[in-house]
Design a protein around this motif. Structure first.
Motif, PDB file in Angstrom:
ATOM      1  N   SER A  32      -6.370  -2.966  -5.599  1.00 58.31           N
ATOM      2  CA  SER A  32      -6.854  -4.179  -4.981  1.00 58.31           C
ATOM      3  C   SER A  32      -7.326  -5.125  -5.825  1.00 58.31           C
ATOM      4  N   LYS A  33      -6.699  -6.239  -6.046  1.00 59.59           N
ATOM      5  CA  LYS A  33      -7.074  -7.499  -6.789  1.00 59.59           C
ATOM      6  C   LYS A  33      -7.266  -8.544  -6.194  1.00 59.59           C
ATOM      7  N   HIS A  34      -8.407  -9.268  -6.629  1.00 57.64           N
ATOM      8  CA  HIS A  34      -8.706 -10.690  -5.985  1.00 57.64           C
ATOM      9  C   HIS A  34      -7.915 -11.521  -6.857  1.00 57.64           C
ATOM     10  N   LEU A  35      -7.293 -12.558  -6.392  1.00 54.05           N
ATOM     11  CA  LEU A  35      -6.542 -13.541  -6.997  1.00 54.05           C
ATOM     12  C   LEU A  35      -7.217 -15.004  -6.938  1.00 54.05           C
ATOM     13  N   GLN A  36      -6.735 -15.904  -7.795  1.00 51.00           N
ATOM     14  CA  GLN A  36      -7.114 -17.370  -7.743  1.00 51.00           C
ATOM     15  C   GLN A  36      -6.538 -17.793  -6.393  1.00 51.00           C
ATOM     16  N   GLY A  37      -7.453 -18.889  -5.619  1.00 46.52           N
ATOM     17  CA  GLY A  37      -7.088 -19.382  -4.601  1.00 46.52           C
ATOM     18  C   GLY A  37      -7.211 -18.670  -3.095  1.00 46.52           C
ATOM     19  N   ARG A  38      -8.456 -17.836  -3.354  1.00 44.16           N
ATOM     20  CA  ARG A  38      -8.807 -17.099  -2.220  1.00 44.16           C
ATOM     21  C   ARG A  38      -7.765 -16.184  -1.631  1.00 44.16           C
ATOM     22  N   LYS A  39      -7.100 -15.396  -2.582  1.00 46.52           N
ATOM     23  CA  LYS A  39      -6.062 -14.534  -2.228  1.00 46.52           C
ATOM     24  C   LYS A  39      -6.599 -13.002  -2.601  1.00 46.52           C
ATOM     25  N   GLN A  40      -6.102 -11.978  -1.998  1.00 43.31           N
ATOM     26  CA  GLN A  40      -6.387 -10.822  -2.225  1.00 43.31           C
ATOM     27  C   GLN A  40      -4.962  -9.949  -2.035  1.00 43.31           C
ATOM     28  N   GLN A  41      -4.954  -9.201  -3.423  1.00 45.04           N
ATOM     29  CA  GLN A  41      -3.480  -8.274  -3.326  1.00 45.04           C
ATOM     30  C   GLN A  41      -3.851  -7.020  -3.371  1.00 45.04           C
ATOM     31  N   VAL A  42      -3.320  -6.160  -2.467  1.00 46.62           N
ATOM     32  CA  VAL A  42      -3.330  -4.828  -2.230  1.00 46.62           C
ATOM     33  C   VAL A  42      -1.921  -4.211  -2.468  1.00 46.62           C
ATOM     34  N   THR A  43      -1.972  -3.204  -3.392  1.00 52.93           N
ATOM     35  CA  THR A  43      -0.651  -2.756  -3.762  1.00 52.93           C
ATOM     36  C   THR A  43      -0.851  -1.181  -3.581  1.00 52.93           C
ATOM     37  N   ILE A  44       0.181  -0.593  -2.751  1.00 46.70           N
ATOM     38  CA  ILE A  44       0.432   0.749  -2.781  1.00 46.70           C
ATOM     39  C   ILE A  44       1.425   1.299  -3.646  1.00 46.70           C
ATOM     40  N   MET A  45       1.326   1.952  -4.554  1.00 47.89           N
ATOM     41  CA  MET A  45       2.260   2.156  -5.588  1.00 47.89           C
ATOM     42  C   MET A  45       3.434   3.332  -5.136  1.00 47.89           C
ATOM     43  N   PRO A  46       4.665   3.472  -5.556  1.00 47.75           N
ATOM     44  CA  PRO A  46       5.223   4.499  -5.411  1.00 47.75           C
ATOM     45  C   PRO A  46       4.869   5.929  -5.632  1.00 47.75           C
ATOM     46  N   ARG A  47       4.659   6.910  -4.821  1.00 46.38           N
ATOM     47  CA  ARG A  47       4.195   8.091  -4.904  1.00 46.38           C
ATOM     48  C   ARG A  47       4.791   8.879  -5.960  1.00 46.38           C
ATOM     49  N   LYS A  48       3.873   9.634  -6.790  1.00 48.25           N
ATOM     50  CA  LYS A  48       4.518  10.501  -7.960  1.00 48.25           C
ATOM     51  C   LYS A  48       4.052  12.019  -7.457  1.00 48.25           C
ATOM     52  N   GLY A  49       5.271  12.850  -7.793  1.00 52.28           N
ATOM     53  CA  GLY A  49       4.864  14.553  -7.964  1.00 52.28           C
ATOM     54  C   GLY A  49       5.348  14.813  -6.558  1.00 52.28           C
ATOM     55  N   THR A  50       5.615  16.035  -6.494  1.00 47.69           N
ATOM     56  CA  THR A  50       6.246  16.737  -5.235  1.00 47.69           C
ATOM     57  C   THR A  50       5.471  18.105  -5.239  1.00 47.69           C
ATOM     58  N   TYR A  51       5.751  18.517  -3.734  1.00 51.31           N
ATOM     59  CA  TYR A  51       5.299  19.815  -3.311  1.00 51.31           C
ATOM     60  C   TYR A  51       5.884  20.183  -2.101  1.00 51.31           C
ATOM     61  N   GLU A  52       5.895  21.361  -1.523  1.00 52.02           N
ATOM     62  CA  GLU A  52       6.815  21.949  -0.651  1.00 52.02           C
ATOM     63  C   GLU A  52       6.226  21.236   0.680  1.00 52.02           C
ATOM     64  N   GLY A  53       7.099  20.712   1.454  1.00 54.46           N
ATOM     65  CA  GLY A  53       6.976  20.292   2.866  1.00 54.46           C
ATOM     66  C   GLY A  53       6.399  19.025   2.837  1.00 54.46           C
ATOM     67  N   MET A  54       6.479  18.271   1.640  1.00 60.81           N
ATOM     68  CA  MET A  54       5.870  16.675   1.457  1.00 60.81           C
ATOM     69  C   MET A  54       6.725  15.789   2.298  1.00 60.81           C
ATOM     70  N   PRO A  55       5.932  14.996   3.185  1.00 60.89           N
ATOM     71  CA  PRO A  55       6.772  13.864   3.838  1.00 60.89           C
ATOM     72  C   PRO A  55       7.374  13.118   3.173  1.00 60.89           C
ATOM     73  N   ILE A  56       8.677  12.506   3.627  1.00 63.39           N
ATOM     74  CA  ILE A  56       9.211  11.565   2.766  1.00 63.39           C
ATOM     75  C   ILE A  56       8.587  10.222   3.165  1.00 63.39           C
ATOM     76  N   ALA A  57       8.194  10.008   4.289  1.00 59.84           N
ATOM     77  CA  ALA A  57       7.832   8.642   4.547  1.00 59.84           C
ATOM     78  C   ALA A  57       6.308   8.721   5.271  1.00 59.84           C
ATOM     79  N   ARG A  58       5.895   7.735   5.509  1.00 63.66           N
ATOM     80  CA  ARG A  58       4.384   7.651   5.885  1.00 63.66           C
ATOM     81  C   ARG A  58       3.902   6.103   6.601  1.00 63.66           C
TER      82      ARG A  58
END
Length: 877
Positions: A695-721
């Motif tokens: 989460s970052k606050h940008l100029q001009g009263r903006k807020q940016q929230v970024t959900i990065m690509p998931r890293k790693g694997t495990y058995e039964g891991m959901p593909i989408a969420r």
């Protein structure tokens, strides 16, 4: 460049052979591998003295009257094969001098046994200087933990009439700690390592930790030589129902169904000792050598006519079950597995005597597991509640602590013989027991004193890595002089603390007055208890993420403030406060309310601001504040800007929900790495995934929230969420875009929409189900002309006003609410319904709030107006 004494070919050959054996052992015990032989490059030998540089802050120091040195693992230290740190070694003027980046060790060569005359270690850190030599006493040990809270009223034992003396921990304000391992029992090198006694010779075996104020590094170093804290299965962090009660299967089903009917989450059902027979057959077999016989291995068919059926039904409810064990009396002749055990052990049954308990006898313990416990595990017992309350040490190996050893044997048996993650629930046995997870703290007295002591007791245990205490939440038994009644306020405050403790388990003695089931309470007590349990489940992914950090770093979920603020005196002077993970500070309420409010003095550390979550107040760090709380509020302080993963409402942690909630708190930029795995897999060390959220606050009263690509694997891991990103304590946005596409506003959350929650003053952004490999970027644009600080306690004001208006109607059922009162009371709803009037609506509330008592007076009478004024303002602090 490393300078060290050369080792003999014999030693190298021995090292390689032993390493091959121990690699095989490690393959069996994946979570607690034993690699006791150090890398030869870390070793410096000077005659009968040997020094092993394990980390820049940790050196092993040995002296022996007769070679060879001892290379076995001990009950405490199991690993010495660490990456070799940078160090130098030389001999000058008759002294061996070893220097790491942080320590200097000096030993007078050929001078014999370590004494204050021939050995010293000094710090090379000018900021935190110290010097040590054998025999020097610590002055500022920060303490560890204690075996049990049995019969303690706070820290005072009600029968022994004395205060508890906590054991010393690994940390001290002195800046150093010495572990004397000279007398510790050893492990052999069998595939299932077993205890063996030390050779009888004069031997010194010291581990010197020199860390200054680097407390977290000291604890991490200890995990390197004493083993990691295993990650409990995810379900262990849910709510456990437990009561000392002779439950029948019908009663078990009734309790579980009540949880379902009241929509209360639950993960673990605990059945105390009445599941089995004990001394009910004493008249037939008069063979007991105990005053009270607690041991039993045979199901009580009067309560559970079909044990397999009962366990199967509990499992069908997505619950785990644990049974209580007291193994001390061995196997009595009336026990169902008696003949199987006797045959396995070649025990003479003609005497009709108990097969005696022998914890240090490997054959006995293997038979106990194979012939008694494993069949019940296959039937449906998830793990064992081991409750050793008898003689302290083994009868054959006199220095072997029974509690310590049982922890090891039970945990490693499950580790070796089950496909799921091992879990054990037992008492503290001493240093090294952190490898066996959950602690049962015992039968504390029901009192405010006991509640007040538990936060400190719990967090200080992290100083020996015993970070998973499970308390009898609500207390176990009434103390002397008690009126034998459960105080509902005390129980609520204890449950609120329990939801923010390592393991959340309510329990009580076999007393008909101790009915702690939530549905036995009403009104505000019922609501507060249910809310506490729901909060625990809301925070489950945050708690689980922090538990993974415990495995990786040795830093417990609940820990003292001085871990994070070691240079500040206040961090040591507020022992009841604790960090709950990296981003939350908890200041427990441990005293009864005064005139409907609990008063708490809270130290808020400098370095960031703190968001008082349940009141919606952003407070400045670096100060001590006096705050007040209603029964349904608790002092949870979240670091400004923190990103906290949470769950939507869920009833169980067996499976992860399809949707995650990401709470982004106000006041600063922030980030988090959200951890997930299969939940109960033994392979979590390498099979897991993380998702970074920034989460970052940008100029001009903006807020940016970024959900990065998931890293790693495990058995039964959901593909989408699906995600709901919740901007806590935020103004009404002007626009929101996700990956460049504008989102629409909706009064109620729906896929691909956003709304404003006026009750919590939060923006809720509902993202449609998307591949976890896809990055999602949210841009929130706030109004650039208007602004309003919503984090001044408005959440509390809205809540308190709504409660007060409802109560007013019961004081005067015929009252016609003035328009100003109605509009102000419905402010939170209006914010959601009319997003374009956000600033106007809040401005109206702010302008008219203080005039509400006068408006009430005109509609009813002076007495009601005075009462109304007191109610809406008494928590305004």
């Amino acid at each position: 460049m490393f300078l060290f004494k050369s080792r003999s070919k014999f030693y190298l050959k021995k090292w390689l052979l032993l390493l091959l054996v121990l690699v095989q052992i490690g393959a069996v015990e994946a979570q607690t591998p034993m690699h006791p032989l150090a890398n030869p490059k870390a070793v410096v030998q000077s005659g009968q003295a040997r020094f092993t540089v394990l980390t820049p802050r940790l050196i092993r120091m040995e002296w022996t009257a007769a070679l060879p040195f001892i290379d076995n693992a001990t009950l405490t230290i199991i690993n010495r094969n660490l990456p070799v740190p940078r160090f130098t070694s030389k001999t000058e003027n008759g002294e061996l001098v070893i220097k790491t980046d942080e320590l200097e060790l000096r030993y007078k060569t050929a001078s014999g046994k370590f004494t204050e005359e021939n050995l010293s270690v000094t710090s090379l850190d000018n900021k935190h200087t110290f010097s040590w030599s054998p025999g020097k006493k610590q002055k500022g040990n920060l303490k560890g933990t204690y075996r049990t809270l049995d019969n303690f009223d706070g820290d005072y034992h009600i029968w022994d009439k004395k205060k508890m003396e906590l054991e010393d921990g690994l940390l001290a304000t002195d800046g150093w700690t010495l572990i004397d391992d000279s007398q510790k029992l050893l492990f052999d090198s069998a595939p299932w390592p077993w205890v063996t006694e030390r050779p009888a010779k004069d031997y010194q075996d010291f581990y010197f930790f020199g860390y200054g104020k680097q407390y977290k590094k000291a604890l991490y170093d200890f995990t390197q030589i004493a083993g990691k804290v295993p990650l409990p299965p995810r379900y262990a962090f849910g709510y456990w129902w437990s009561r000392y009660w002779s439950y029948s299967e019908n009663e078990v089903r009734d309790v579980v169904n009540n949880f379902e009917e009241h929509n209360i989450p639950l993960d673990v059902f605990v059945i105390d000792m009445d599941w089995h027979e004990t001394d009910s057959l004493r008249a037939k077999y008069d063979v007991f050598d105990q005053t009270k016989h607690w041991t039993g291995w045979t199901w009580n068919k009067r309560l559970f006519p079909n044990p397999a059926g009962a366990l199967s039904w509990i499992k069908s409810q997505n619950l785990k079950v644990t049974l209580n064990l007291h193994p001390a009396s061995g196997i009595a002749p009336f026990e169902e597995p008696y003949k199987r055990m006797a045959q396995e052990l070649n025990f003479d049954t003609t005497s009709k005597a108990n097969i005696p308990y022998e914890g240090s006898n490997k054959k006995y313990m293997q038979a106990l597991f194979g012939k008694v416990l494993h069949p019940m595990e296959k039937m449906g017992v998830s793990f064992w509640w081991l409750d050793w309350q008898q003689w302290p040490n083994d009868k054959k190996i006199k220095s072997l602590n029974n509690t310590w050893w049982l922890n090891y044997v039970f945990f490693t048996d499950m580790e070796r013989n089950t496909s799921v993650r091992p879990l054990l629930y037992h008492r503290w046995g001493g240093l090294g027991n952190h490898r066996y997870q959950l602690g049962f703290s015992g039968d504390a007295v029901i009192s405010w004193k006991s509640l007040a002591f538990q936060p400190y007791f719990t967090s200080s245990a992290s100083n020996v890595l015993y970070g998973y205490w499970s308390h009898d939440i609500g207390g176990h038994q009434f103390g002397p002089g008690s009126d034998q009644k459960l105080d509902p306020e005390l129980y609520v405050r204890w449950m609120q603390y329990g939801a923010l403790s390592p393991i959340f388990r309510s329990h009580s003695s076999k007393n008909s007055h101790l009915n702690k089931e939530v549905w036995n309470f009403s009104g505000e007590y019922y609501d507060a208890l249910k809310t506490a349990i729901e909060l625990r489940y809301e925070l489950a992914p945050y708690i689980y993420t922090m538990a993974r950090k415990t495995y990786d770093t040795g830093i417990s979920l609940c820990r003292p403030l001085y871990y994070d603020y070691p240079e500040v005196d206040a961090a040591y002077n507020n022992p009841s406060e604790y960090m709950f993970g990296d981003d939350m500070l908890i200041a427990p309420i441990v005293a009864p309310m005064d005139n409907g409010q609990s008063k708490v003095e809270v130290w808020l550390p400098e370095g960031n601001n703190w968001f008082e979550w349940q009141t919606g107040t952003l407070l400045k760090g670096g100060q001590t504040v006096k705050r007040t709380f209603a029964l349904d509020e608790y002092p949870i302080y979240v670091k400004a800007g923190a990103v906290i993963p949470s769950y939507p409402k869920t009833k169980n942690l067996t499976k992860q929900p399809d949707t995650y909630v990401i709470d982004v708190f106000p006041g600063a930029d922030g980030a988090a790495s959200v951890y997930e795995d299969a939940g109960n897999s033994k392979n979590y060390a390498t099979e897991y995934a993380t998702t970074k959220v920034v989460s970052k606050h940008l100029q001009g009263r903006k807020q940016q929230v970024t959900i990065m690509p998931r890293k790693g694997t495990y058995e039964g891991m959901p593909i989408a969420r699906s995600y709901v990103v919740r901007l806590v304590g935020a103004e009404m946005p002007a626009t929101i875009t996700v990956n460049g596409k504008k989102m629409n506003y909706a009064v109620e959350p729906a896929s691909g929409f956003w709304n404003y929650n006026g009750k919590t003053l939060s923006v809720e952004i509902s993202l449609p189900k998307t591949s976890c490999a896809t990055q999602q970027e949210i841009i929130v644009q706030y109004n650039q002309t208007n602004n309003f600080d919503v984090n001044t306690g408005l959440v509390r004001k809205f809540r308190q006003l709504s409660k007060t208006v409802t109560a007013l109607k019961f004081r005067d059922a015929d009252i016609i609410l003035p328009e100003v009162v109605g509009r102000c009371e419905e402010t939170n709803r209006s914010l959601s319904y009319y997003p374009g009037q956000f600033y106007k609506t809040l401005g109206y509330f702010q302008t008219n709030f203080s005039s509400l008592p006068q408006a009430v007076k005109k509609a009813t009478n002076q007495a009601n107006a005075d009462w109304f004024n007191e109610q809406i303002n008494k928590l305004d602090k």
